[in-house]
Write an enzyme that holds these catalytic residues in place. Structure first.
Site, mmCIF file in Angstrom:
data_model
loop_
_atom_site.group_PDB
_atom_site.id
_atom_site.type_symbol
_atom_site.label_atom_id
_atom_site.label_comp_id
_atom_site.label_asym_id
_atom_site.label_seq_id
_atom_site.Cartn_x
_atom_site.Cartn_y
_atom_site.Cartn_z
ATOM 1 N N GLU A 1 0.844 -1.193 0.000
ATOM 2 C CA GLU A 1 0.000 0.000 0.000
ATOM 3 C C GLU A 1 0.880 1.243 0.000
ATOM 4 O O GLU A 1 0.399 2.342 0.241
ATOM 5 C CB GLU A 1 -0.970 -0.012 1.174
ATOM 6 N N CYS B 1 -3.355 -3.282 4.415
ATOM 7 C CA CYS B 1 -2.447 -4.294 4.974
ATOM 8 C C CYS B 1 -2.847 -5.716 4.586
ATOM 9 O O CYS B 1 -2.165 -6.675 4.951
ATOM 10 C CB CYS B 1 -2.399 -4.170 6.489
ATOM 11 N N HIS C 1 -2.074 -9.859 12.268
ATOM 12 C CA HIS C 1 -1.561 -8.623 11.677
ATOM 13 C C HIS C 1 -1.171 -7.726 12.843
ATOM 14 O O HIS C 1 -1.953 -7.538 13.787
ATOM 15 C CB HIS C 1 -2.640 -7.965 10.807
HETATM 16 N N1 COA Z 1 2.071 3.348 30.609
HETATM 17 C C1 COA Z 1 1.510 2.249 30.077
HETATM 18 N N2 COA Z 1 0.491 2.288 29.155
HETATM 19 C C2 COA Z 1 0.060 3.503 28.774
HETATM 20 C C3 COA Z 1 0.601 4.680 29.292
HETATM 21 C C4 COA Z 1 1.659 4.587 30.247
HETATM 22 N N3 COA Z 1 2.216 5.657 30.791
HETATM 23 N N4 COA Z 1 -0.034 5.731 28.697
HETATM 24 C C5 COA Z 1 -0.951 5.221 27.851
HETATM 25 N N5 COA Z 1 -0.901 3.859 27.905
HETATM 26 C C6 COA Z 1 -1.702 2.910 27.121
HETATM 27 C C7 COA Z 1 -3.165 3.278 27.021
HETATM 28 O O1 COA Z 1 -3.874 2.879 28.160
HETATM 29 C C8 COA Z 1 -3.550 2.516 25.771
HETATM 30 O O2 COA Z 1 -3.732 1.163 26.068
HETATM 31 P P1 COA Z 1 -5.078 0.396 25.643
HETATM 32 O O3 COA Z 1 -5.233 0.584 24.173
HETATM 33 O O4 COA Z 1 -4.829 -1.014 26.021
HETATM 34 O O5 COA Z 1 -6.173 1.054 26.387
HETATM 35 C C9 COA Z 1 -2.311 2.614 24.898
HETATM 36 O O6 COA Z 1 -1.237 2.942 25.789
HETATM 37 C C10 COA Z 1 -2.382 3.673 23.821
HETATM 38 O O7 COA Z 1 -2.719 4.868 24.434
HETATM 39 P P2 COA Z 1 -3.750 5.878 23.737
HETATM 40 O O8 COA Z 1 -3.880 7.082 24.556
HETATM 41 O O9 COA Z 1 -4.986 5.131 23.370
HETATM 42 O O10 COA Z 1 -2.875 6.190 22.432
HETATM 43 P P3 COA Z 1 -3.087 7.222 21.273
HETATM 44 O O11 COA Z 1 -4.317 8.036 21.435
HETATM 45 O O12 COA Z 1 -1.798 7.929 21.176
HETATM 46 O O13 COA Z 1 -3.336 6.303 19.974
HETATM 47 C C11 COA Z 1 -3.167 4.560 18.329
HETATM 48 C C12 COA Z 1 -2.889 4.971 19.796
HETATM 49 C C13 COA Z 1 -2.781 3.101 18.128
HETATM 50 C C14 COA Z 1 -4.659 4.696 18.049
HETATM 51 C C15 COA Z 1 -2.334 5.440 17.398
HETATM 52 O O14 COA Z 1 -0.989 5.107 17.556
HETATM 53 C C16 COA Z 1 -2.710 5.341 15.916
HETATM 54 O O15 COA Z 1 -3.532 6.085 15.451
HETATM 55 N N6 COA Z 1 -2.077 4.403 15.138
HETATM 56 C C17 COA Z 1 -2.308 4.248 13.733
HETATM 57 C C18 COA Z 1 -3.539 3.444 13.388
HETATM 58 C C19 COA Z 1 -3.400 1.988 13.688
HETATM 59 O O16 COA Z 1 -2.309 1.465 13.869
HETATM 60 N N7 COA Z 1 -4.509 1.262 13.705
HETATM 61 C C20 COA Z 1 -4.511 -0.151 14.001
HETATM 62 C C21 COA Z 1 -5.527 -0.931 13.238
HETATM 63 S S1 COA Z 1 -5.037 -1.147 11.563
#
Ligand code: COA
Length: 388
Positions: free
Chosen positions: A79, A111, A233
């Site tokens: 992609e 993906c 994945h």
């Molecule tokens: N210590 C331990 N864990 C922590 C933490 C800390 N200090 N701070 C946050 N976390 C955890 C959160 O609780 C969360 O865990 P959970 O999902 O099990 O609840 C995780 O870390 C991520 O935190 P969050 O605030 O939700 O992250 P974010 O808003 O920055 O976004 C994604 C995370 C994955 C959504 C972001 O990286 C993203 O958009 N990625 C691209 C899209 C993607 O990969 N999609 C997947 C499907 S294809």
């Protein structure tokens, strides 16, 4: 007739960043990255590396097993392709000297493209049992500096040779699929950075897994107890863990521990490389095969593929006698350990020096030439590749 993966090759760029350092610079708690997201390091591709150079490097690793007389299909699932029209697989064919008598094409569905290629290869060999098919899953996962997705970037390629009587694993004809038009992740043609509704995409991944897994169980009569390990994945390793945790209650306590232990082996490479988009599931599979010494011939593995947009597919594979002799774990670990660490400032410079979406000629930076193949320039709007 048994059809499946005979050989697997892996290439990822020779540069990486430590995500604890990235967390510090971004003002985040490092535990969020290493525990909450589940990533330790991230491969950084210089602009001289793209899906063509990485794909060709992965193919080169398994080239000794490719029979020019038998190879009938070369598929690149990606992609982050380099052209909106021409298949990147044609550049790979030329760079690696593959025969000009095979069909060559590129597949796109986020993906899921690697799995689409693998299933096409499986069907091709079923129709032409003496033939081989080559599937390359290569991508650069790129969300942008200072974005929520930044910690889930990565780059690399997995090459898979598919044939009858495979020496690694047999792919069973038991897929369960769920496909549906949703807007969780996309990339307009004028940019190299993906757009994602991050939280929504994780929810959809889990929903698609639930649907595919339920359909799989209904169609096959199999359940968790029939699987030695489940692989997923892995856009980031916590995503796969969330999916696994969804189904763990279906197993007894001992089996739950066992599945978690195998899962841990399947995420070792992803924790250090990051997201390969199309290649992520197969990076997880390779990590499991090369790091889990408790696997044995006859073990059934479950594989869940997810491509945003979205398509989810669950299928199974069975390890064949002597599979461990076909693996190259020491070489892959050695390559990962030999990478050069970049500071966050240097990573940002490398990240910003990308092939522009413009007509002007462009030169890649020779200071970052690494690996067997490089993109040296774009001249007259055509990409120039070189073997090193
Ligand atoms: N210590 C331990 N864990 C922590 C933490 C800390 N200090 N701070 C946050 N976390 C955890 C959160 O609780 C969360 O865990 P959970 O999902 O099990 O609840 C995780 O870390 C991520 O935190 P969050 O605030 O939700 O992250 P974010 O808003 O920055 O976004 C994604 C995370 C994955 C959504 C972001 O990286 C993203 O958009 N990625 C691209 C899209 C993607 O990969 N999609 C997947 C499907 S294809």
């Amino acid at each position: 007739m048994d059809i499946g993966i005979d050989q697997m090759g892996l290439y990822s760029p020779d540069f990486y960043i430590d995500l604890r350092q990235l967390a510090e610079v971004r003002g985040d708690d490092p535990d969020k990255y290493t525990i909450g997201i589940g990533q330790d390091e991230q491969a950084v591709p210089p602009s001289s590396q793209d899906v063509v150079t990485m794909g060709a490097a992965a193919v080169q690793q398994i080239q000794a097993s490719i029979d020019a007389e038998r190879l009938g299909l070369i598929v690149l699932g990606t992609e982050s392709g380099v052209d909106a029209s021409k298949a990147g697989a044609l550049f790979i064919q030329k760079l690696t000297g593959l025969p000009q008598t095979a069909r060559v094409l590129e597949i796109k569905e986020a993906c899921y493209g690697g799995t689409a290629g693998l299933m096409m290869a499986r069907d091709y060999v079923a129709a032409h049992p003496t033939k081989q098919a080559l599937v390359i899953a290569a991508d650069i996962a790129r969300y942008g500096l200072n974005t929520a997705g930044e910690v889930t970037q990565g780059a690399g390629a997995v090459a898979m040779l598919v044939s009858a009587a495979p020496r690694l694993l047999v792919i069973n004809d038991d897929s369960a699929v769920h496909a549906e038009d949703i807007g969780d992740f996309w990339r307009p043609v004028y940019t190299n950075q993906a757009l994602a509704r991050g939280k929504y995409s994780t929810e959809q991944y889990l929903r698609f897994f639930q649907l595919a897994w339920a359909a799989y169980k209904k169609a096959t009569g199999l359940g968790l107890a029939d699987f030695k390990a489940l692989t997923f994945h892995l856009p980031y390793t916590k995503m796969g863990l969330k999916a696994l945790r969804q189904v763990l209650p279906e197993a007894d306590a001992a089996k739950q521990q066992d599945l978690l232990m195998h899962f841990d082996h399947s995420i070792q490479y992803s924790r250090r490389i990051g997201n390969l988009y199309t290649g992520s599931l197969y990076l997880g599979l390779l990590s499991l095969l090369e790091n889990d010494s408790s696997l044995a011939a006859g073990d059934r593995l479950g594989l869940f593929s997810y491509g945003s947009g979205a398509v989810g597919e669950f299928f199974s594979a069975v390890l064949v006698e002597g599979f461990e002799k076909q693996l190259h774990g020491a070489a892959h670990a050695g390559a990962l350990n030999a990478r050069r660490a970049l500071s966050i400032a240097e990573y940002e410079r490398v990240f910003q020096d990308a092939v522009p979406y413009a007509k002007a000629d462009y030169q890649t930076n020779p200071d970052y030439y690494a690996g067997p193949f490089v993109l040296t320039a774009v001249t007259g709007q055509e990409r120039q590749y070189q073997a090193r």
